[in-house]
Scaffold this active site. Structure first.
Site, PDB file in Angstrom:
ATOM      1  N   GLY A 514       0.815  -1.198   0.000  1.00 16.17           N
ATOM      2  CA  GLY A 514       0.000   0.000   0.000  1.00 16.17           C
ATOM      3  C   GLY A 514       0.853   1.254   0.000  1.00 16.17           C
ATOM      4  CG  ASP A 632       9.938  -6.143   3.292  1.00 17.77           C
ATOM      5  OD1 ASP A 632      10.861  -6.258   2.476  1.00 17.77           O
ATOM      6  OD2 ASP A 632       9.142  -5.185   3.284  1.00 17.77           O
TER       7      ASP A 632
END
Length: 847
Positions: A514, A632
């Protein structure tokens, strides 16, 4: 006091020089507007109160330095020269203060304008002072003492703080009953008493005057009895958690008519009776968990068609371990397609299961499964249940196996099939025996070579394990259950206004899942609003951040409730990090008058950042049960707050580690959504903690070389970078490190060993074989004491990769002999581990 006397001395000098007229002018201005300089505290009483708190709480001078104005101190908020907020989240005590921490906050009595007091994760052993209800500032609106190791009971006087809008006392050791005086807190919007030891009974009448209440959580306590009172009066309620208590009886029927309900947890109690039909008619209920109760009812009589057309498909319903029965109606099948997860296991549903989705659990029911490995209850249990509820005509008989056949031709076919099966099995057995014989012959031929090789390996392994059992012993961590820490609820209009309708000028960056926007709330707080593109990614990240909190994870503030049209909005709100992320910290502009152009991070700061990231990963890998994998870890995911305190972000990719067998709603949810997105990096089903260690190795290499971009580079570019840098990290030729070290990094000679140690640790983390990478808890120990690591390496002259790897093989041998008081931290909030030894050299005044 010196800070307060300096301005006065300057005024005396001015008075002696200026004229008589100017003297009166200066005096009149001082009386009208005393010390209104921005950031300066105007009240000597409050000034002394802050220094009193500094001493009694053992606040480090690193956080509250004497030479700076108190209004600029970390966690201190001022308005017009008066203290209005105190936030001790993430604070560490001085050495002396941590030896005997206590709940000594008498200085708060003199902060008469205080509006917010937040101590999340800051240990305050002892009971809440009795004077909190009478001498705490009358305007206080936020009292957040989560995870502060508080014990005793809640003082009755807390009910006198009538301006409270948020009261959070969860994750402590509080006991006794909930004070009746809470009914005086008519402005309260959030009440969180979960994860304590409260006992006794509860009546909704205690809360019937709290008409603004949106969040009510008393889960994970010892409260018993039935729920008395009309809960339907709490019309603003969005979140209700009564789970993991000792409640019994029927639930109030009014619970189903609350039109704003988004979260309802009644699990692990002894509730009985039927659930109100109105619960199934809600379009906005996101989470329903009534598992492990005594609820019953014929599911066939419920009409789910009213919600079958709902567009909200990111919901979780858990009805497991109850006594629901009947045949699943077609309308429920349509209803289930609008859910992310549905658990119907351990009930008494019958006939054939109409579900074929992996997101629906139907084990331990009375379904007919045409398989020899059925996971359903046996006929006897099902028959006894249906007789007990007076449903003789509904006793399931479809589970009974079909009667034996009398057809002779069928018997001959069966006999022929049996012969084929026996012949096939015999052939397979003979083949396996031949292979086994060949293997034995080969082993015998290589026995002499293997014996010599094992002798050499055993000697090296013993030396390595001896080093690491001496330096970094294993730290067994307690399993920390997932906790509920749902943040504040914001309207879509609030977040839209704070970001200027998500204007491009406020766009921080586009991420994997996003976009991030900078926003400013009406109270002036700077926030980051994450706008998701995928509903599944939104729900996955929301589920994680609302249940897991740690001071090394980016602070979660809240979420967006449905807008005025009841449309589902995919927005999460986080605290804004003033220093950005690690990738931008390296290119931070220096002062205009400086000739350097760019300001490089000093070595102490780089080491501090590395330790902070390792602490975050250590929490996810070792302190959570089951373990989480971040997936990540890169420079852009490492967010930096004041003083370069690390907050690990990019939490949308977090998943359960492969092989974790603990089953609950959350783990099933993470497995369900972990790899459903086509753009997810990697496969969530195969993610392991070793993957995070590898990525962390690339971050360490960035800190040593100054080449930001390694951790986020493509596989091809990463391979090329490692081929150029790894050969320069050699235990026997330390001078090679100068070829790759950041040229802008000015390191004193006595700190070069620490730089070399980080490079060596990075090399070990970057091992191409996951099984040979060190566990993150050992990496953290090495980074916390790099000089000791260097001494042991120099002493043994061992290969460092195998040395670090030996930690994993040696951990079981030393686990039982390890004892460390620092491990006994209060769950779920864990204090940060000790910062690098340079911060402890700070000064004697911190002691």
């Amino acid at each position: 006091m010196e800070m307060m006397e300096a301005p006065a001395k300057r005024r005396i000098v001015m008075i002696s020089i200026h004229t008589y007229c100017l003297f009166f002018t200066a005096v009149s201005l001082l009386l009208v507007n005393p010390i209104e300089a921005e950031g300066n505290i105007t009240s000597k009483v409050e000034f002394d109160a802050l220094y009193s708190l500094r001493g009694t709480l053992g606040i480090r001078k690193y956080d509250w330095p004497r030479r700076e104005e108190p209004c600029t101190w970390k966690g201190v908020g001022c308005r017009n020269g008066r203290v209005v907020s105190l936030n001790f989240t993430g604070f560490l005590r001085t050495n002396r203060g941590s030896q005997n921490p206590m709940f000594e906050v008498d200085g708060l009595q003199n902060l008469t304008m205080l509006e917010k007091l937040i101590t999340v994760g800051f240990s305050l052993p002892g009971p809440i002072p009795e004077w909190f209800g009478t001498k705490l500032a009358p305007n206080i609106s936020v009292l957040d003492l989560q995870g502060s190791n508080i014990n005793g009971t809640i003082p009755e006087g807390i009910g006198n703080l009538k301006n409270l809008t948020r009261l959070r006392l969860s994750n402590n050791n509080l006991a006794g009953s909930i004070p009746p005086s809470f009914q005086n807190l008519s402005r309260l919007q959030t009440l969180d008493l979960s994860f304590n030891n409260f006992t006794g009974r509860i009546s909704i009448a205690q809360f019937d005057s709290l008409r603004r209440l949106q969040f009510l959580s008393i889960g994970s306590n010892q409260i018993e009895g039935s729920i008395q009172g009309n809960i339907g009066d709490l019309t603003q309620l969005r979140y209700l958690d009564f789970g993991h208590n000792k409640f019994d009886g029927d639930i109030p029927p009014e619970i189903g008519v609350l039109s704003r309900f988004e979260y309802l947890d009644l699990s692990n109690n002894s509730f009985r009776g039927e659930l109100p039909n109105s619960i199934w008619e809600s379009d906005i209920l996101m989470f329903l968990d009534v598992s492990n109760n005594n609820f019953t009812g014929n599911i066939s009589n419920i009409d789910f068609s009213s919600t079958a057309n709902s567009t909200n498909g990111s919901r979780i319903f858990d009805l497991s371990a109850n006594s629901f029965f009947g045949v699943i109606p077609a309308s429920m099948v349509d209803f289930s397609e609008r859910l992310s997860s549905l658990d119907l296991s351990d009930n008494y549903f019958q006939d054939r299961s109409p579900f074929d989705s992996d997101s629906i659990d139907v084990e331990l029911n009375c379904f007919f499964i045409n398989s020899t490995t059925s996971t359903q209850k046996n006929n006897t249990i099902c028959e006894e249940f249906y007789l007990s509820v007076g449903r003789n005509d509904e006793i399931p008989d479809s589970q009974s196996p079909p009667p034996p056949s009398n057809n002779p031709s069928s018997d001959r076919i069966s006999r022929r099939n049996l012969i084929y099966i026996i012949a096939g099995v015999s052939a397979v057995v003979i083949f396996l025996l031949l292979i086994l014989l060949i293997i034995c012959l080969m082993k015998r031929r290589n026995r002499s070579y293997t014996s010599q090789h094992q002798t050499t390996v055993a000697a090296n392994s013993h030396a390595s394990q001896q080093v690491w059992s001496t330096v970094y012993s294993s730290i067994p961590k307690p399993v920390i259950p997932l906790q509920t820490v749902v943040g504040d609820s914001f309207t879509y209009e609030q977040l839209s206004q704070s970001t200027s309708d998500f204007n491009e000028s406020n766009l921080i960056k586009h991420g994997h899942s996003g976009s991030f926007y900078r926003g400013i709330l009406e109270n002036g707080n700077v926030i980051v609003v994450k706008k998701f593109e995928s509903e599944q990614r939104y729900l996955k990240e929301f589920e994680f951040v609302s249940r897991v909190m740690h001071l090394r994870l980016v602070p979660f503030i809240g979420y967006c409730s449905n807008d005025k049209d009841d449309r589902f909005r995919k927005l999460l709100v986080y605290k804004h990090m003033d220093f950005g992320d690690l990738s931008t910290a390296f290119s931070r502009k220096s002062l205009p008058e400086s000739d350097d152009g760019l300001q490089s991070l000093d070595w102490i700061t780089r080491l501090k950042i590395a330790i902070g990231v390792a602490e975050a990963l250590c929490y996810l890998h070792n302190d959570c049960g089951p373990p989480f994998v971040h997936r990540d870890v890169r420079a852009t995911s490492i967010l930096l707050e004041d003083n370069f305190e690390v907050r690990l972000g990019s939490l949308s990719e977090v998943c359960i580690q492969e092989g974790s067998s603990r089953r609950n709603v959350v783990t099933r949810f993470f497995r369900l959504h972990g790899s459903s997105e086509p753009n997810s990096p990697g496969n969530a089903a195969a993610a392991t903690c070793a993957d995070d260690v590898y990525c962390f190795g690339k971050v360490l290499l960035e800190l040593v070389t100054g080449e930001i971009g390694i951790s986020g580079a493509t596989e091809e570019k990463t391979k090329k970078t490692l081929e150029e840098t790894i050969p320069c990290i050699n235990i026997k030729e330390k001078e090679l490190l100068n070829k790759i070290i950041d040229p802008s990094l000015v390191v004193e000679e006595d700190l070069m060993d620490e730089v070399w140690a980080m490079a060596v640790i990075a090399k070990s983390c970057l091992n191409s074989k996951p099984a040979q990478r060190p566990l993150i808890k050992y990496v953290l120990k090495a980074l916390e004491n790099p000089l000791k690591f260097v001494r042991e390496v120099n002493k043994n002259q061992s290969d460092t990769t195998s040395l670090l790897h030996s930690m994993s093989s040696a951990r079981l041998a030393v686990a039982e002999n390890w004892s460390d008081p620092a491990v006994a931290l209060p769950a779920p909030m864990l204090d940060a581990k000790k910062t690098h030894q340079s911060n402890q050299r700070d000064s004697a005044d911190d002691d």
